[in-house]
Enzyme design. Structure first.
Site, PDB file in Angstrom:
ATOM      1  N   GLY A  11       0.724  -1.222  -0.032  1.00  0.00           N
ATOM      2  CA  GLY A  11      -0.042  -0.008   0.126  1.00  0.00           C
ATOM      3  C   GLY A  11       0.810   1.237  -0.093  1.00  0.00           C
ATOM      4  O   GLY A  11       2.048   1.226  -0.086  1.00  0.00           O
ATOM      5  N   ASP A  31       1.504  -8.935   2.323  1.00  0.00           N
ATOM      6  CA  ASP A  31       0.395  -8.273   1.800  1.00  0.00           C
ATOM      7  C   ASP A  31      -0.536  -9.205   1.193  1.00  0.00           C
ATOM      8  O   ASP A  31      -0.213 -10.432   0.988  1.00  0.00           O
ATOM      9  CB  ASP A  31       0.829  -7.090   0.982  1.00  0.00           C
ATOM     10  CG  ASP A  31      -0.142  -6.036   0.730  1.00  0.00           C
ATOM     11  OD1 ASP A  31      -1.503  -6.305   0.664  1.00  0.00           O
ATOM     12  OD2 ASP A  31       0.162  -4.746   0.398  1.00  0.00           O
ATOM     13  N   ALA A  60      -6.022  -2.009   4.529  1.00  0.00           N
ATOM     14  CA  ALA A  60      -7.239  -1.256   4.763  1.00  0.00           C
ATOM     15  C   ALA A  60      -8.087  -1.284   3.308  1.00  0.00           C
ATOM     16  O   ALA A  60      -7.498  -1.596   2.067  1.00  0.00           O
ATOM     17  CB  ALA A  60      -7.043   0.345   5.131  1.00  0.00           C
ATOM     18  N   THR A  62      -9.662   0.966   1.230  1.00  0.00           N
ATOM     19  CA  THR A  62      -9.769   2.420   1.040  1.00  0.00           C
ATOM     20  C   THR A  62     -10.454   2.947  -0.490  1.00  0.00           C
ATOM     21  O   THR A  62     -10.465   4.067  -0.440  1.00  0.00           O
ATOM     22  CB  THR A  62      -8.224   2.840   0.898  1.00  0.00           C
ATOM     23  OG1 THR A  62      -7.805   2.201  -0.297  1.00  0.00           O
ATOM     24  CG2 THR A  62      -7.543   2.732   2.306  1.00  0.00           C
ATOM     25  N   TYR A  99      -3.831   2.567  11.429  1.00  0.00           N
ATOM     26  CA  TYR A  99      -4.078   3.864  11.150  1.00  0.00           C
ATOM     27  C   TYR A  99      -5.750   3.881  10.762  1.00  0.00           C
ATOM     28  O   TYR A  99      -6.311   3.204  10.394  1.00  0.00           O
ATOM     29  CB  TYR A  99      -3.308   4.244   9.798  1.00  0.00           C
ATOM     30  CG  TYR A  99      -1.946   3.998  10.134  1.00  0.00           C
ATOM     31  CD1 TYR A  99      -1.118   4.885  10.527  1.00  0.00           C
ATOM     32  CD2 TYR A  99      -1.334   2.778  10.175  1.00  0.00           C
ATOM     33  CE1 TYR A  99       0.199   4.833  10.792  1.00  0.00           C
ATOM     34  CE2 TYR A  99       0.019   2.401  10.536  1.00  0.00           C
ATOM     35  CZ  TYR A  99       0.821   3.630  10.542  1.00  0.00           C
ATOM     36  OH  TYR A  99       2.233   3.462  10.909  1.00  0.00           O
ATOM     37  N   THR A 101      -8.832   7.541   9.672  1.00  0.00           N
ATOM     38  CA  THR A 101      -9.229   8.241   8.911  1.00  0.00           C
ATOM     39  C   THR A 101      -9.903   9.685   9.391  1.00  0.00           C
ATOM     40  O   THR A 101     -10.568   9.527  10.337  1.00  0.00           O
ATOM     41  CB  THR A 101      -9.859   7.755   7.756  1.00  0.00           C
ATOM     42  OG1 THR A 101     -10.105   8.697   6.591  1.00  0.00           O
ATOM     43  CG2 THR A 101     -10.962   7.144   8.109  1.00  0.00           C
ATOM     44  N   TYR A 125     -17.076   4.104   4.423  1.00  0.00           N
ATOM     45  CA  TYR A 125     -15.852   3.884   4.361  1.00  0.00           C
ATOM     46  C   TYR A 125     -15.358   4.272   5.958  1.00  0.00           C
ATOM     47  O   TYR A 125     -14.867   3.854   6.761  1.00  0.00           O
ATOM     48  CB  TYR A 125     -14.878   4.517   3.543  1.00  0.00           C
ATOM     49  CG  TYR A 125     -13.455   4.924   3.680  1.00  0.00           C
ATOM     50  CD1 TYR A 125     -12.509   3.626   3.742  1.00  0.00           C
ATOM     51  CD2 TYR A 125     -12.969   5.968   4.214  1.00  0.00           C
ATOM     52  CE1 TYR A 125     -11.314   4.174   4.133  1.00  0.00           C
ATOM     53  CE2 TYR A 125     -11.646   6.322   4.249  1.00  0.00           C
ATOM     54  CZ  TYR A 125     -10.926   5.000   4.539  1.00  0.00           C
ATOM     55  OH  TYR A 125      -9.338   5.508   4.781  1.00  0.00           O
ATOM     56  N   LYS A 129     -14.115   2.404   9.258  1.00  0.00           N
ATOM     57  CA  LYS A 129     -12.998   3.048   9.953  1.00  0.00           C
ATOM     58  C   LYS A 129     -13.217   3.253  11.388  1.00  0.00           C
ATOM     59  O   LYS A 129     -12.517   2.871  12.167  1.00  0.00           O
ATOM     60  CB  LYS A 129     -12.278   3.908   9.324  1.00  0.00           C
ATOM     61  CG  LYS A 129     -11.616   3.731   7.974  1.00  0.00           C
ATOM     62  CD  LYS A 129     -10.586   2.639   7.847  1.00  0.00           C
ATOM     63  CE  LYS A 129      -9.097   2.876   8.478  1.00  0.00           C
ATOM     64  NZ  LYS A 129      -8.064   2.175   8.266  1.00  0.00           N
TER      65      LYS A 129
HETATM   66  N1  LIG Z   1      -5.465   7.071   1.324  1.00  0.00           N
HETATM   67  C1  LIG Z   1      -5.725   7.954   2.117  1.00  0.00           C
HETATM   68  O1  LIG Z   1      -5.962   9.206   1.506  1.00  0.00           O
HETATM   69  C2  LIG Z   1      -5.919   7.809   3.308  1.00  0.00           C
HETATM   70  C3  LIG Z   1      -6.673   8.885   4.201  1.00  0.00           C
HETATM   71  C4  LIG Z   1      -6.810   8.919   5.571  1.00  0.00           C
HETATM   72  C5  LIG Z   1      -6.397   7.646   6.135  1.00  0.00           C
HETATM   73  N2  LIG Z   1      -5.951   6.559   5.313  1.00  0.00           N
HETATM   74  C6  LIG Z   1      -5.727   5.350   6.132  1.00  0.00           C
HETATM   75  O2  LIG Z   1      -4.007   5.216   6.214  1.00  0.00           O
HETATM   76  C7  LIG Z   1      -3.999   3.808   5.974  1.00  0.00           C
HETATM   77  C8  LIG Z   1      -3.168   3.560   4.945  1.00  0.00           C
HETATM   78  O3  LIG Z   1      -3.762   3.817   3.660  1.00  0.00           O
HETATM   79  P1  LIG Z   1      -3.223   3.751   2.262  1.00  0.00           P
HETATM   80  O4  LIG Z   1      -3.760   4.942   1.615  1.00  0.00           O
HETATM   81  O5  LIG Z   1      -1.769   3.447   2.495  1.00  0.00           O
HETATM   82  O6  LIG Z   1      -3.954   2.414   1.885  1.00  0.00           O
HETATM   83  P2  LIG Z   1      -3.686   1.681   0.345  1.00  0.00           P
HETATM   84  O7  LIG Z   1      -2.716   2.315  -0.392  1.00  0.00           O
HETATM   85  O8  LIG Z   1      -4.868   1.590  -0.338  1.00  0.00           O
HETATM   86  O9  LIG Z   1      -3.132   0.440   0.788  1.00  0.00           O
HETATM   87  C9  LIG Z   1      -3.988  -0.748   1.405  1.00  0.00           C
HETATM   88  C10 LIG Z   1      -3.347  -2.075   1.496  1.00  0.00           C
HETATM   89  O10 LIG Z   1      -4.096  -2.957   1.911  1.00  0.00           O
HETATM   90  C11 LIG Z   1      -4.116  -4.285   1.143  1.00  0.00           C
HETATM   91  N3  LIG Z   1      -5.480  -4.853   1.079  1.00  0.00           N
HETATM   92  C12 LIG Z   1      -6.791  -4.467   0.892  1.00  0.00           C
HETATM   93  N4  LIG Z   1      -7.653  -5.445   1.210  1.00  0.00           N
HETATM   94  C13 LIG Z   1      -6.826  -6.576   1.567  1.00  0.00           C
HETATM   95  C14 LIG Z   1      -7.276  -7.752   2.269  1.00  0.00           C
HETATM   96  N5  LIG Z   1      -8.344  -8.184   2.358  1.00  0.00           N
HETATM   97  N6  LIG Z   1      -6.001  -8.467   2.941  1.00  0.00           N
HETATM   98  C15 LIG Z   1      -4.875  -7.870   2.915  1.00  0.00           C
HETATM   99  N7  LIG Z   1      -4.587  -6.917   2.407  1.00  0.00           N
HETATM  100  C16 LIG Z   1      -5.488  -6.264   1.841  1.00  0.00           C
HETATM  101  C17 LIG Z   1      -3.984  -3.529  -0.169  1.00  0.00           C
HETATM  102  O11 LIG Z   1      -3.920  -4.304  -1.145  1.00  0.00           O
HETATM  103  P3  LIG Z   1      -4.561  -4.314  -2.334  1.00  0.00           P
HETATM  104  O12 LIG Z   1      -3.664  -2.963  -3.180  1.00  0.00           O
HETATM  105  O13 LIG Z   1      -3.987  -5.422  -3.264  1.00  0.00           O
HETATM  106  O14 LIG Z   1      -5.820  -4.130  -2.556  1.00  0.00           O
HETATM  107  C18 LIG Z   1      -3.154  -2.445   0.097  1.00  0.00           C
HETATM  108  O15 LIG Z   1      -1.763  -3.093  -0.172  1.00  0.00           O
HETATM  109  C19 LIG Z   1      -5.219   2.964   5.908  1.00  0.00           C
HETATM  110  O16 LIG Z   1      -5.727   2.657   7.357  1.00  0.00           O
HETATM  111  C20 LIG Z   1      -6.176   4.103   5.712  1.00  0.00           C
HETATM  112  O17 LIG Z   1      -7.508   3.986   5.721  1.00  0.00           O
HETATM  113  C21 LIG Z   1      -5.753   6.768   4.114  1.00  0.00           C
END
Ligand SMILES: NC(=O)c1ccc[n+]([C@@H]2O[C@H](COP(=O)([O-])OP(=O)(O)OC[C@H]3O[C@@H](n4cnc5c(N)ncnc54)[C@H](OP(=O)(O)O)[C@@H]3O)[C@@H](O)[C@H]2O)c1
Length: 294
Positions: A11, A31, A60, A62, A99, A101, A125, A129
């Protein structure tokens, strides 16, 4: 007992955590599809076998809009699995870092949110969370939950990459100026997590247990998506490839989406800084570094 177990290494955040945690010792990073948070038995087996000192959950669900039609999957990954991780952390005397949101808020407060402000998510979403935060808090374990916001990376699909693509293909861009929060470079979030662990001494679970709870952790300061986009274009190292000639404000209501987003969801991160003596840099400074890093 040994090492750090990092879930979600591909991610945005997970990738940077893998890199930032490396100097701290053994890191087992995994992962999907090698681990699937929808299959809790595998998670239980993995953690019981490894007995990690620290579990970091960067996985997550997301997909904010898709969550509206896949609420069960979003709930399983964002709420049920984190609750189970907290139970496993307790059973193994490990610490859990997770983490969350800014989308747990409705965006109506009008000033940066504090940890004890009342959440009121506008979509599935955000509710999933929030349910994850609560499932973790219910377990009496050494857990840290960091609520963050507008996370971006240059290596995966993110707002920054979208703006750069649009600027190379469209002469006029319209970007919303009524969504405001803290742009957060995932590398800074990862570095802050690693720095905190570096301070935790030789019994990280006990150290974390003394400081357990919920913290806001995001880029310092806040901006509208339009202000953010302007600076992305300014810091673009390949400005000569841009064809865009005008950047105009738009409103969220001009672009209806399946999930509602909070309008003003900036986070106040003072509690984190006061507790750990670590702060994320100004969002503009981090963006400049991110853009220069390629
Ligand atoms: N992105 C944002 O703007 C944002 C904002 C606020 C908070 N957050 C929080 O910050 C944290 C990190 O976010 P991020 O942006 O780094 O997320 P991300 O890039 O979407 O990465 C999430 C990871 O989780 C994996 N995943 C999804 N479903 C899964 C499953 N069933 N089993 C195992 N792995 C799984 C995904 O794999 P795939 O790619 O193969 O699906 C991906 O590698 C999360 O808790 C998110 O809620 C993010």
């Amino acid at each position: 007992m040994s090492g750090i177990l990092l879930l979600g290494k591909f991610g945005q955040l997970g990738w940077e955590l893998h890199r930032s945690l490396a100097p701290l010792g053994e890191v087992v990073a995994i992962d999907y599809p090698d681990i699937n948070l929808l299959e809790l038995d595998n998670l239980v087996t993995l953690i019981r076998r490894m007995h990690p000192e620290i579990i970091i959950n960067a996985t997550a669900y997301t997909a904010v809009d898709q969550a509206e039609i896949e609420s069960e999957v979003a709930g399983a990954i964002n709420a049920t699995a984190p609750g189970k991780l907290a139970e496993l952390a307790k059973e193994n005397k490990s610490a859990l870092i997770h983490y969350s949101t800014d989308y747990v808020f409705d965006g109506l407060k009008g000033s940066p949110y504090l940890e004890n402000d009342t959440p009121n998510p506008l979509g599935i979403y955000g509710s999933s969370k929030l349910a994850g935060e609560r499932a973790i808090a219910e377990v009496d374990a050494a857990t840290l939950v960091f609520r963050t916001s507008w996370v971006y990376s240059l290596r995966r699909d993110s707002f920054v990459n979208k703006v750069l693509d649009w600027a190379r293909t469209q002469s006029e861009l319209r970007i919303v100026d009524d969504q405001v929060s803290n742009p957060t470079w995932c590398r800074m979030l990862a570095e802050a997590t690693a720095l905190l662990l570096a301070k935790s001494g030789n019994n990280p679970a006990a150290w974390i247990n003394e400081r357990r709870g919920l913290y806001h952790l995001a880029g310092d300061g806040f901006a509208s998506r339009l202000e953010w986009a302007k600076l992305i274009l300014d810091y673009d190292p390949q400005r000569d490839q841009q064809v865009v000639s005008s950047l105009e404000p738009a409103k969220t209501s001009d672009y209806p989406t399946p999930a509602k987003r909070p309008l003003f969801s900036a986070l106040n991160c003072e509690k984190f800084t006061d507790t750990f003596s670590i702060r994320l840099p100004k969002w503009q400074e981090a963006l400049e570094l991110a853009m220069a890093s390629g």
